[in-house]
Design a protein around this motif. Sequence first.
Motif, PDB file in Angstrom:
ATOM      1  N   PHE A 194       0.865  -1.253  -0.118  1.00 34.20           N
ATOM      2  CA  PHE A 194       0.148  -0.037   0.003  1.00 34.20           C
ATOM      3  C   PHE A 194       1.004   1.196  -0.130  1.00 34.20           C
ATOM      4  O   PHE A 194       0.605   2.196  -0.907  1.00 34.20           O
ATOM      5  CB  PHE A 194      -0.974  -0.006   1.214  1.00 34.20           C
ATOM      6  N   MET A 195       1.852   1.270   0.792  1.00 28.59           N
ATOM      7  CA  MET A 195       2.773   2.515   1.038  1.00 28.59           C
ATOM      8  C   MET A 195       3.573   2.566  -0.470  1.00 28.59           C
ATOM      9  O   MET A 195       4.015   3.644  -0.819  1.00 28.59           O
ATOM     10  CB  MET A 195       3.647   2.316   2.225  1.00 28.59           C
ATOM     11  N   ASN A 197       2.505   1.468  -3.321  1.00 29.42           N
ATOM     12  CA  ASN A 197       1.596   2.101  -4.591  1.00 29.42           C
ATOM     13  C   ASN A 197       1.305   3.692  -4.267  1.00 29.42           C
ATOM     14  O   ASN A 197       1.079   4.254  -5.228  1.00 29.42           O
ATOM     15  CB  ASN A 197       0.495   1.362  -4.380  1.00 29.42           C
ATOM     16  N   SER A 198       1.239   3.937  -3.060  1.00 31.09           N
ATOM     17  CA  SER A 198       0.970   5.425  -2.837  1.00 31.09           C
ATOM     18  C   SER A 198       1.981   6.164  -3.330  1.00 31.09           C
ATOM     19  O   SER A 198       1.931   7.183  -3.573  1.00 31.09           O
ATOM     20  CB  SER A 198       0.860   5.547  -1.193  1.00 31.09           C
ATOM     21  N   LEU A 202       1.826   9.086  -5.996  1.00 31.12           N
ATOM     22  CA  LEU A 202       2.533  10.633  -5.461  1.00 31.12           C
ATOM     23  C   LEU A 202       3.579  10.944  -6.666  1.00 31.12           C
ATOM     24  O   LEU A 202       3.506  12.236  -7.340  1.00 31.12           O
ATOM     25  CB  LEU A 202       3.182  10.526  -4.172  1.00 31.12           C
ATOM     26  N   PHE A 266      -2.694  14.034  -2.923  1.00 23.52           N
ATOM     27  CA  PHE A 266      -3.168  13.022  -2.045  1.00 23.52           C
ATOM     28  C   PHE A 266      -4.382  12.181  -2.378  1.00 23.52           C
ATOM     29  O   PHE A 266      -4.675  11.172  -2.073  1.00 23.52           O
ATOM     30  CB  PHE A 266      -3.427  13.846  -0.677  1.00 23.52           C
ATOM     31  N   ALA A 269      -2.832   9.332  -4.267  1.00 26.29           N
ATOM     32  CA  ALA A 269      -2.041   8.720  -3.384  1.00 26.29           C
ATOM     33  C   ALA A 269      -3.307   7.703  -2.635  1.00 26.29           C
ATOM     34  O   ALA A 269      -2.904   6.804  -1.727  1.00 26.29           O
ATOM     35  CB  ALA A 269      -1.448   9.586  -2.249  1.00 26.29           C
ATOM     36  N   ILE A 270      -4.426   8.239  -2.601  1.00 32.36           N
ATOM     37  CA  ILE A 270      -5.638   7.429  -1.992  1.00 32.36           C
ATOM     38  C   ILE A 270      -6.136   6.534  -3.119  1.00 32.36           C
ATOM     39  O   ILE A 270      -6.401   5.306  -2.886  1.00 32.36           O
ATOM     40  CB  ILE A 270      -6.522   8.307  -1.363  1.00 32.36           C
ATOM     41  N   PRO A 273      -3.804   3.160  -4.656  1.00 36.02           N
ATOM     42  CA  PRO A 273      -3.579   2.221  -3.717  1.00 36.02           C
ATOM     43  C   PRO A 273      -4.882   1.499  -3.357  1.00 36.02           C
ATOM     44  O   PRO A 273      -4.819   0.145  -3.306  1.00 36.02           O
ATOM     45  CB  PRO A 273      -2.878   2.881  -2.593  1.00 36.02           C
ATOM     46  N   ALA A 315     -11.523   8.454  -2.564  1.00 38.10           N
ATOM     47  CA  ALA A 315     -10.605   9.693  -2.895  1.00 38.10           C
ATOM     48  C   ALA A 315     -11.169  11.005  -3.137  1.00 38.10           C
ATOM     49  O   ALA A 315     -10.745  11.709  -2.320  1.00 38.10           O
ATOM     50  CB  ALA A 315      -9.552   9.346  -3.870  1.00 38.10           C
TER      51      ALA A 315
END
Length: 394
Positions: A194-195, A197-198, A202, A266, A269-270, A273, A315
């Motif tokens: 998840f991190m 992919n975020s 970004l 952001f 980023a949501i 993921p 998102a």
Amino acid sequence: MKASIMEENGVVKSDQLSSTMEQLVSGVRTAEGGGGERRIINMDDILAPDCCTPLSSVSVLEDVPDGGEAYSSGSMGGGDDNNKGKQLPLLSRRLEETEITALSGALAGFISGIIVCPLDVAKTRLQAQGLLSNSRYYSGILGTLSRIVKDESYRGLYKGLVPIVLGYFPTWMIYFSIYERCKKRYPAVFMNDFMANSASALTAGAITTALTNPIWVVKTRLMIQSNKKYFSVYYNGTLDAFRKMYRLEGLKVFYSGLVPSLFGLFHVAIHFPVYEQLKCWLHYNAPTTGDLDQLGHNLHLGRLIVASCISKMVASTITYPHEILRTRMQIRATGLHSGVLSMISKLYVNEGFIGFYSGFTTNIARTLPTSAVTLVSFEYFRKYIRLWNNTLQS
């Protein structure tokens, strides 16, 4: 060239292939070592050998290097050496994975831009009307669409279509290319998928936003135009807008709204993921038991649509206020307000908290089909381009 021609009494090695070929073409080949059996091999056996012929096409024709990077007719034992290193034509060579991703993203963005343009116009009008006028001329998605058609005919629904096409095409091409590349590298840096992919979203979003912001500024200016008498400067098209904006407001105007657009990172980023996670949970490409495609998987359209819509809803709900700020900064004249903080203060004083969600319903009605069309078409374009690409290899 690796080649071996087995005979009863010996083996013709690769350094003897040239002279051997000449004898084969003439229809006669004498086995080495003397006393061997004399065999006749016709030209047809070389060009189109059957399963009984000891000399197969694999033995005669040299493989094209992987990816079709280069080829040379001289490698066949004859021909012009000038062809060495010559690049195969684009449609005759296999595409790299990055090229497939870029092409899929560009086509997906192009299609989604055309389909949802009327909704984009309606959303932009709703977002901008608080700044242009204190009265609420547009109300709701259906009311806004019908008002635009009444005032400007159906052509009004497609204002800004050219910059939309010009914008979505490179935007998604750049975005998906960077995003897919980062997805392969970031897992080694971050603790979980998840991190990773975020961070990928970004990175891709920041680069794409910085490169394409001028197109979106022009798109917004064109979309809010409803009647010449209400605007001191009226744009007669995309190129006219670029010229007039540069002449009257300078280069800086093309990067107005960039800061809130970067806040909007952001959103991706949501969005992405969550989309990736939902695809895994829903098993969007579970192997089929019936007719498998060449990749061994079958895309499930319904599951992809559900994943794209839910992720977009989450998102958008969290990050929507940045879109209001971005739109209003893009349409204001240069020099008005001091920046983002001044815009936030003015918006809250004049319209209250609800002003940060002006046009939210219309935005959801626009972004959900946009997200579904873009992401689903991207998955399908990538799948079928890969299949087509595989045929170039064989």
